[in-house]
Design a protein around this motif. Sequence first.
Motif, PDB file in Angstrom:
ATOM      1  N   ARG A 253      51.597  -7.013 136.172  1.00  0.00           N
ATOM      2  CA  ARG A 253      52.425  -7.872 135.214  1.00  0.00           C
ATOM      3  C   ARG A 253      51.505  -8.362 134.044  1.00  0.00           C
ATOM      4  O   ARG A 253      50.501  -9.015 134.444  1.00  0.00           O
ATOM      5  CB  ARG A 253      53.202  -8.841 136.102  1.00  0.00           C
ATOM      6  CG  ARG A 253      54.409  -8.315 136.775  1.00  0.00           C
ATOM      7  CD  ARG A 253      54.935  -9.105 137.895  1.00  0.00           C
ATOM      8  NE  ARG A 253      53.835  -9.332 139.009  1.00  0.00           N
ATOM      9  CZ  ARG A 253      53.986  -9.655 140.154  1.00  0.00           C
ATOM     10  NH1 ARG A 253      55.219  -9.999 140.726  1.00  0.00           N
ATOM     11  NH2 ARG A 253      53.116  -9.835 140.893  1.00  0.00           N
ATOM     12  N   THR A 255      51.599 -11.438 132.859  1.00  0.00           N
ATOM     13  CA  THR A 255      51.001 -12.867 133.059  1.00  0.00           C
ATOM     14  C   THR A 255      49.943 -12.783 134.143  1.00  0.00           C
ATOM     15  O   THR A 255      49.067 -13.747 134.063  1.00  0.00           O
ATOM     16  CB  THR A 255      51.982 -13.781 133.465  1.00  0.00           C
ATOM     17  OG1 THR A 255      52.476 -13.108 134.498  1.00  0.00           O
ATOM     18  CG2 THR A 255      52.911 -14.133 132.261  1.00  0.00           C
ATOM     19  N   SER A 256      49.769 -11.940 134.886  1.00  0.00           N
ATOM     20  CA  SER A 256      48.742 -12.048 135.921  1.00  0.00           C
ATOM     21  C   SER A 256      48.029 -10.399 136.112  1.00  0.00           C
ATOM     22  O   SER A 256      47.830 -10.213 137.183  1.00  0.00           O
ATOM     23  CB  SER A 256      49.543 -12.484 137.171  1.00  0.00           C
ATOM     24  OG  SER A 256      50.551 -11.619 137.468  1.00  0.00           O
ATOM     25  N   MET A 259      44.900  -9.150 138.448  1.00  0.00           N
ATOM     26  CA  MET A 259      44.663  -9.873 139.678  1.00  0.00           C
ATOM     27  C   MET A 259      45.037  -9.056 140.816  1.00  0.00           C
ATOM     28  O   MET A 259      45.698  -8.142 141.192  1.00  0.00           O
ATOM     29  CB  MET A 259      45.581 -11.232 139.554  1.00  0.00           C
ATOM     30  CG  MET A 259      45.233 -12.203 138.521  1.00  0.00           C
ATOM     31  SD  MET A 259      46.219 -13.846 138.902  1.00  0.00           S
ATOM     32  CE  MET A 259      45.438 -14.108 140.352  1.00  0.00           C
TER      33      MET A 259
ATOM     34  N   LEU B   6      57.586 -12.709 140.990  1.00  0.00           N
ATOM     35  CA  LEU B   6      57.021 -14.099 140.261  1.00  0.00           C
ATOM     36  C   LEU B   6      58.124 -14.159 139.255  1.00  0.00           C
ATOM     37  O   LEU B   6      58.655 -13.310 138.534  1.00  0.00           O
ATOM     38  CB  LEU B   6      55.913 -13.745 139.424  1.00  0.00           C
ATOM     39  CG  LEU B   6      54.736 -13.624 140.395  1.00  0.00           C
ATOM     40  CD1 LEU B   6      53.218 -13.496 139.493  1.00  0.00           C
ATOM     41  CD2 LEU B   6      54.526 -14.716 141.688  1.00  0.00           C
ATOM     42  N   ASP B   8      58.565 -16.255 135.915  1.00  0.00           N
ATOM     43  CA  ASP B   8      58.047 -17.218 135.020  1.00  0.00           C
ATOM     44  C   ASP B   8      59.090 -18.165 134.368  1.00  0.00           C
ATOM     45  O   ASP B   8      58.762 -19.317 134.067  1.00  0.00           O
ATOM     46  CB  ASP B   8      57.557 -16.272 134.012  1.00  0.00           C
ATOM     47  CG  ASP B   8      56.164 -16.952 133.450  1.00  0.00           C
ATOM     48  OD1 ASP B   8      55.442 -17.591 134.290  1.00  0.00           O
ATOM     49  OD2 ASP B   8      55.825 -17.041 132.308  1.00  0.00           O
ATOM     50  N   ARG B 136      50.077 -20.923 135.273  1.00  0.00           N
ATOM     51  CA  ARG B 136      51.293 -20.137 135.292  1.00  0.00           C
ATOM     52  C   ARG B 136      51.398 -19.562 136.844  1.00  0.00           C
ATOM     53  O   ARG B 136      50.425 -19.537 137.585  1.00  0.00           O
ATOM     54  CB  ARG B 136      51.387 -18.999 134.367  1.00  0.00           C
ATOM     55  CG  ARG B 136      51.180 -19.555 133.193  1.00  0.00           C
ATOM     56  CD  ARG B 136      51.122 -18.141 132.026  1.00  0.00           C
ATOM     57  NE  ARG B 136      52.593 -17.769 131.773  1.00  0.00           N
ATOM     58  CZ  ARG B 136      52.939 -17.156 130.759  1.00  0.00           C
ATOM     59  NH1 ARG B 136      51.714 -17.135 129.663  1.00  0.00           N
ATOM     60  NH2 ARG B 136      53.990 -16.913 130.418  1.00  0.00           N
ATOM     61  N   VAL B 137      52.612 -19.499 137.489  1.00  0.00           N
ATOM     62  CA  VAL B 137      52.762 -18.886 138.647  1.00  0.00           C
ATOM     63  C   VAL B 137      51.754 -17.387 138.576  1.00  0.00           C
ATOM     64  O   VAL B 137      52.067 -16.472 137.662  1.00  0.00           O
ATOM     65  CB  VAL B 137      54.213 -18.601 139.115  1.00  0.00           C
ATOM     66  CG1 VAL B 137      54.677 -19.689 139.577  1.00  0.00           C
ATOM     67  CG2 VAL B 137      54.989 -18.044 138.014  1.00  0.00           C
ATOM     68  N   ALA B 138      51.173 -17.470 139.805  1.00  0.00           N
ATOM     69  CA  ALA B 138      50.351 -16.206 139.753  1.00  0.00           C
ATOM     70  C   ALA B 138      50.254 -15.655 141.095  1.00  0.00           C
ATOM     71  O   ALA B 138      50.708 -16.412 142.161  1.00  0.00           O
ATOM     72  CB  ALA B 138      48.921 -16.191 139.372  1.00  0.00           C
ATOM     73  N   PRO B 139      50.021 -14.371 141.514  1.00  0.00           N
ATOM     74  CA  PRO B 139      50.122 -13.924 142.841  1.00  0.00           C
ATOM     75  C   PRO B 139      48.960 -14.538 143.578  1.00  0.00           C
ATOM     76  O   PRO B 139      47.993 -14.972 143.133  1.00  0.00           O
ATOM     77  CB  PRO B 139      50.123 -12.439 142.685  1.00  0.00           C
ATOM     78  CG  PRO B 139      49.416 -12.204 141.185  1.00  0.00           C
ATOM     79  CD  PRO B 139      49.922 -13.080 140.549  1.00  0.00           C
TER      80      PRO B 139
END
Lengths: 515, 304
Positions: A253, A255-256, A259, B6, B8, B136-139
């Motif tokens: 994704r 935004t991340s 990771m 997630l 956002d 921000r929200v993250a895993p």
Amino acid sequence: MRCLVISNLQSNDEIISPALGVFGWARWIWRQLTSMRTALILLLMLAVAAVPGSIFPQRSADPNGVTQYFDANPTLAPILDSVQLFDVYSSSWFSAIYILLFISLIGCVLPRTAVHFDALRSAPPAAPRIFSRMPAHIEVASKRGKLVERATALLKKQGYRVVVDGDAVSAERGYLRETGNLVFHFSLIGVLLAVGIGGGMSYSGQRVLVEGETFVNNLAAYDSFAPGTFFKEAELVPFSMTLQKFKAEFDIRPTSKGMPLDFRAQVTTKLGVDGKEKSTVIRVNEPLEMPNAKVYLTGNGYAPVMTIRDADGNIVYSGATAFLPQSSTYTSLGVIKVPDTARQFGIIAFFYPTVDELTTGALTSLFPAPIDPMLTMNVYAGDLGLDGGVPRNVYALDTSNMTQVAGGKSGVKGLRLKLGESAELPNGLGTVSFDGLKRFASLDVDYNPGALWVLVFALLSLAGLTTSLLVPRRRVWVRKTETGFEVAALARGDDPILEKVVNEVATALTQKDKK
Amino acid sequence: MTPVALNDSLSQISLLFIYGAMLVYTVSFLSFSWQLTRLSSDKKKIRAGASQLERVGITLLIMADVLHGVGVILRGIAASRVPWANMYEFSITGSFIVVTIFLIALKIRDIRLIAAFVSGFNLLILGVATTVFYVRVAPLPPALQSYWLVIHVLVAVLATAFFNIAAALSIAYIFKTAKWVENSKLKLVGAMRRILGLFPNEEKLERLAYRFNIIGFILWTFTLIAGAIWAERAWHRYWGWDTKEVWTFIIWTIYAGYLHANATRGWTGKRSAWLAVVGFVAILFNFTVVNLFFKGLHVYSGLK
Ligand code: HEM
């Protein structure tokens, strides 16, 4: 104040001037050491003494940090080292504080235990002469009879130990408070012993395992190994473990992106030579339990499979080599040493799982998964320094006796290989091919037989602490007066509801029996 | 593991609730401060109006706490997990719990006068959280994928909340017993004296602080043990003097010292109140400086 005195109300501060003679002095020193004030000061000293260990890198937790510190501060570092500031928690001064603290603690809780045993078997103390001097007190007018009997029954039902003395009833409850306190302090001694003994018998070994490789649990199989003081090789139970597959999942994704989501090492294990084969998965928070060992997943990376042939086409190097990740996108660094040729050479290689070229021309990796893998190599010819008998770090190449023949300033471009490609090595050294890609897992094998005992004592101390802080210990007295009766209570330690208790006892004693 | 959902945009809504809560906390803090200024007046008529302000302040505090709570819960839903996996989330959840415990404690204890401190400090925490700590929200990274995240961190948050309220009480105690407050001829200090006069008496303050601290200490002991159990799984040893472990130990030792001080002649009262304040400063230090600037394994701020 001596530690024996638990209630402030009881501490008639008898200041004993030191008695004469050697024995007297010894006694005096012992008294000082086991006093609450000393314990308190030692506790605060321990807190202060622990601070530098979080400021300076510690050999136990961060040996590389110590090396770097020495490089960066060549004059200061040895001075700090001479006062053990890189080994704070095993230093003589830190040890001195906690050993004194524990001597003080033992000297304190042993006599307290004796006193408490006596208290458990003796009757509550007689009622005070003047009730109104007690911290909680009430006088009630009442005409009901059989006060002493009713008070005795009531307080017994509420868990008090009760004695009757003429017109008065004395009751005490909350012995558990002191029991909890003693359990707490003894458990701390238990924790310390379990930490010390368990640590001595423990071991911790590291091993990098590439997919398809098998590890057999013996000293020679470890890349590094740290035994405790009392470790014996017999503690290593023979088992074998094969890394079948290593799976890594990364987020895509936006935004991340990149990771890590999950790492799984799929392994098969076998006890002894002819045990039954079992398949399991090791994850970061889910170690594998083997006899006398727990296997932890502590790291992972790529192991490109390469074949190197000399000018005549003979294979001089082949197999998967673990590359150490240098960034979160797994740009990885690997070293290959080729000693068995006419002219020794070595390669410093970079691996990019998803390669991209920056505007400067330098390469980088965009994503940790192998979407577009690329291998680049700088080649060095000359003495690898392997014959001196000194063990060499497999992840480093000592180029001091070598000349660079490809990459850097050598005038020859470094090699770049995509998966499946091969290339010519410079100076007629032969060819190299990038045949495949495997992953590796860094595994930690640890054993600490004390850990379970540490946990048991820690939980016991928590239970003792909770009891000793939350169970109120109090004495309650009831006495007949000319117009009715009076109730008084005294807390030993903190008691938020002392007045309420007195009122409740008084109310209960005035109410009519419910029949 | 399949990647968690997630959300956002939901986390943006959560942030709006947090901002809304901050706004209401601000007004609540202002009314408590105004209440205190009125209470510090030497005119009886002005003092009389103060209790109304207190009621307004508490009503606002409850409203802010509700908004705050919605923000925390939405953040958890947006991330599909407990909302305390990084410093931002720890701060918003922790401060929410402080206010909630304080509001519950208002019913049973006369601790209303520290309301200005609680709402003001809370505002400060949320301010730092939304500006400095925000991510921000993250895993969850694999090291945090464990039910110990729920237990260990939640109990640490609770312990911190109890220590926080106790520290406020100890600070009030220190001012109340300070010689310079008692003797000063300054007008400002005189006003402060009048406010302090309304606080529970010294003994009561000391005992209240003690009770919050013992609950905090029990929870902190549990946090330390739970941390060690988790470390044994995640970092392959139960204790390794990592910077976070060191500071957890230091804090534990300071509060153990505090408890002993309460039973040691010459150390009760002021000295033990100071120890409680030092302990709480160490907690703040542990959470901010140690997380952000010290090297260690316990680096889950989510900040780069
Ligand atoms: C490893 C060192 C120690 C630690 C971590 C420790 C911790 C604690 C804690 C947390 C309490 C709270 C329970 C309570 O207040 O009842 C306590 C109480 C107590 N400790 Fe220790 N302690 C230590 C050493 C000592 C030593 C050396 C002594 C005696 C010289 C001592 C004497 C006491 C006493 C008398 C209490 C009861 C105080 C009271 O009734 O409030 N402790 N200790």
